[in-house]
Write a protein that holds these residues in place. Structure first.
Motif, PDB file in Angstrom:
ATOM      1  N   LYS A 186       0.822  -1.217   0.000  1.00 17.74           N
ATOM      2  CA  LYS A 186       0.000   0.000   0.000  1.00 17.74           C
ATOM      3  C   LYS A 186       0.856   1.267   0.000  1.00 17.74           C
ATOM      4  N   ALA A 187       2.173   1.105  -0.031  1.00 17.14           N
ATOM      5  CA  ALA A 187       3.109   2.223  -0.095  1.00 17.14           C
ATOM      6  C   ALA A 187       2.969   3.208   1.056  1.00 17.14           C
ATOM      7  N   PRO A 188       3.027   2.730   2.301  1.00 18.50           N
ATOM      8  CA  PRO A 188       2.962   3.657   3.435  1.00 18.50           C
ATOM      9  C   PRO A 188       4.291   4.379   3.632  1.00 18.50           C
ATOM     10  N   ALA A 189       4.269   5.436   4.395  1.00 14.75           N
ATOM     11  CA  ALA A 189       5.504   6.154   4.709  1.00 14.75           C
ATOM     12  C   ALA A 189       6.516   5.211   5.355  1.00 14.75           C
ATOM     13  N   TYR A 190       7.778   5.404   5.002  1.00 11.25           N
ATOM     14  CA  TYR A 190       8.921   4.691   5.585  1.00 11.25           C
ATOM     15  C   TYR A 190       9.056   3.243   5.126  1.00 11.25           C
ATOM     16  N   ALA A 191       8.211   2.812   4.191  1.00 12.25           N
ATOM     17  CA  ALA A 191       8.348   1.439   3.680  1.00 12.25           C
ATOM     18  C   ALA A 191       9.601   1.296   2.825  1.00 12.25           C
ATOM     19  N   GLY A 192      10.081   2.413   2.267  1.00 12.83           N
ATOM     20  CA  GLY A 192      11.354   2.429   1.566  1.00 12.83           C
ATOM     21  C   GLY A 192      11.482   1.428   0.436  1.00 12.83           C
ATOM     22  N   ALA A 193      12.692   0.905   0.278  1.00 11.39           N
ATOM     23  CA  ALA A 193      12.980  -0.032  -0.814  1.00 11.39           C
ATOM     24  C   ALA A 193      12.176  -1.313  -0.666  1.00 11.39           C
ATOM     25  N   TYR A 194      11.891  -1.712   0.565  1.00 12.75           N
ATOM     26  CA  TYR A 194      11.090  -2.914   0.792  1.00 12.75           C
ATOM     27  C   TYR A 194       9.702  -2.733   0.193  1.00 12.75           C
ATOM     28  N   GLY A 195       9.069  -1.600   0.471  1.00 13.47           N
ATOM     29  CA  GLY A 195       7.747  -1.333  -0.075  1.00 13.47           C
ATOM     30  C   GLY A 195       7.759  -1.225  -1.582  1.00 13.47           C
TER      31      GLY A 195
END
Length: 242
Positions: free
Chosen positions: A150-159
């Motif tokens: 869902k592309a939340p804040a701080y998901a970074g490269a993992y997201g």
């Protein structure tokens, strides 16, 4: 033994979900290729599979992030030579260090995460598709994340890697749907009591989460005959019912 004579490659086989899938599938007759860079963990899973008197697995030490294209092709060639065909790939390997804002993300960490979570599945699929196509039916399963996608804040490269990986899965499914031999689906485990969850949410009460073993029926479904013809789907463990 519904998976007798099925050969299934599992990446991250030494990890929590990877080892859970390996044991579940081997228990039902599958010949498992255990792929991971951690040899000690691979040996532990190997021993566990022998303990339940399942078909003897194969250990294949492999660094998904560090291997070059020739090494990926060598892996595919060895599988083709040993088995002739391949009936399944489970992309279970994952790289996650910590939640972090994009502004402070280190280039090296970004690249390493994308290599393990996205580039490695692409390379494996590319070199193994010819071996999969020799099977009457084959299954490719990607592992996503219910929150990161869902592309939340701080998901970074993992997201980012999970979002892109689901796109890769959908493209592969669409490209092979007409042939009816290779099905491609994405498993979304949901919140689960796994090593990854412990790293991501260390303060969470894990006693309230489902165990990793609860995913066993889903793995059996995705690699078994019941899912033949099911492709291009994102299957959420929280709403999965046989």
């Amino acid at each position: 033994m519904p998976l007798t004579n099925q050969v299934i490659l599992i990446t991250g086989a030494g990890g929590g979900l990877g080892s859970t899938a390996a044991l579940a599938l081997a228990k039902h007759g599958a010949h498992i290729i255990l792929l991971d860079k951690n040899i000690a963990k691979l040996e532990a899973v190997y021993d566990a599979i022998l303990t339940i008197k399942a078909p003897e697995p194969v250990i294949y030490p492999f660094d998904l992030a560090g291997a070059n294209e020739n090494e990926y092709q060598e892996l595919a060639d060895k599988i083709g030579e040993k088995y002739g065909s391949l009936q399944g790939i489970l992309h279970s390997a994952v790289e996650f260090s910590a939640f972090s804002p994009i502004a402070t993300y280190k280039t090296k960490d970004w690249g390493h995460t994308l290599n393990v979570n996205l580039n490695a599945p692409f390379l494996l699929c590319r070199v193994l598709l010819p071996v999969l196509q020799k099977s009457e039916h084959a299954s490719i399963v990607f592992t996503s994340d219910s929150s990161a996608r869902k592309a939340p804040a701080y998901a970074g490269a993992y997201g980012v890697s999970k979002i892109a990986m689901e796109g890769l899965a959908n493209i592969l499914a669409d490209e092979h749907e007409a042939f009816g031999k290779i099905r491609v689906n994405t498993l979304i485990p949901g919140p689960i009591d796994s090593p990854l969850r412990k790293r991501a949410y260390p303060a969470e009460d894990k006693s309230k989460l489902p165990s990793m073993k609860s995913l066993a029926p889903i793995y059996l479904y995705l690699f078994g005959s019941e899912s033949i013809g099911i492709t291009g789907q994102a299957i959420d463990a929280r709403t999965f019912y046989l």
